[in-house]
Design an enzyme around this catalytic site. Sequence first.
Site, PDB file in Angstrom:
ATOM      1  N   GLU A 190      -5.964  16.970 -14.984  1.00  0.00           N
ATOM      2  CA  GLU A 190      -4.916  18.009 -14.949  1.00  0.00           C
ATOM      3  C   GLU A 190      -5.308  19.457 -15.316  1.00  0.00           C
ATOM      4  O   GLU A 190      -4.753  20.374 -14.879  1.00  0.00           O
ATOM      5  CB  GLU A 190      -3.758  17.481 -15.892  1.00  0.00           C
ATOM      6  CG  GLU A 190      -3.251  16.193 -15.296  1.00  0.00           C
ATOM      7  CD  GLU A 190      -2.200  15.458 -16.455  1.00  0.00           C
ATOM      8  OE1 GLU A 190      -1.435  14.887 -16.010  1.00  0.00           O
ATOM      9  OE2 GLU A 190      -2.365  16.101 -17.617  1.00  0.00           O
ATOM     10  N   ASP A 204       5.108   8.832  -9.975  1.00  0.00           N
ATOM     11  CA  ASP A 204       5.843   7.393  -9.765  1.00  0.00           C
ATOM     12  C   ASP A 204       7.177   7.428 -10.226  1.00  0.00           C
ATOM     13  O   ASP A 204       7.754   8.396 -10.560  1.00  0.00           O
ATOM     14  CB  ASP A 204       4.970   6.536 -10.559  1.00  0.00           C
ATOM     15  CG  ASP A 204       5.289   6.723 -11.951  1.00  0.00           C
ATOM     16  OD1 ASP A 204       5.900   6.434 -12.974  1.00  0.00           O
ATOM     17  OD2 ASP A 204       3.933   7.662 -12.947  1.00  0.00           O
TER      18      ASP A 204
END
Length: 260
Positions: free
Chosen positions: A20, A226
């Site tokens: 990230e 998700d």
Amino acid sequence: MTRQEDEMGRIGIMAALHDEISSLLEAMGPDAERTRVGRRDYYTGAIHGREVVVVLARVGKVAAAATAVTLIREFDARVVVFAGLAGAVARDVAVGDVVVATALLQHDLDASPLFPCYEVPLLERSRFDADRATSERLSLAAREYLAEVLPRQVPADTLAAFGVADPRVHRGVIISGDRFVGCGAAVRGLRDELPDALCVEMEGAAVAQICYEYDVPCAVVRTISDRADDEASASFSGFLSRVARYYSAGILERFLTMAW
């Protein structure tokens, strides 16, 4: 850099996973200075002329809180931004969407009956507001990234494989807890208990609490990897390696180029 930008001071940028922030570290170039504190490497330098300190906080509320304190006390961060992945809680939040927090809450904090559920003992609050101005800039950066950069940066077949179609930016409540939410029953329970929650992750509310206690502006931006359901673990891992690293860097670099 304008005088206002200079007076704003250094921006602390945090993430829980290396993917990230890896592109941001590359953008800082070889002149970035690394300082090790508490087994974490803090990289100070500049991105697009903006003074930053970038750090891998690692996963969970304790790790995030400890890192935020160091950013503020040791590196004089005047604004703290946390970027990373999250699981969707609200039904209208889809994989590939971006959520920018308006407020953050710890969904696993319960000191009742001594204190109300979710309330941080002795602070008399359960929700910590994100800084409005910083969050508005992050929202704009995310919208521009999704519209202008993502379609060129990530292949269409890769986006389609994760069901990413016409991703949107949401503003609202992000909830945090020290557990990976990865089953349908758990996410339905969170939705019932906290109906205004948009997504769930493991660090943001702890960072927001630290920033509140130190009077430092805080913002949290999350990419939805998700649905926090029974398929969450597989979706998270694949999305992180093939898509998410582009999101975080793309949004934050655009954010750092904006006038303040």
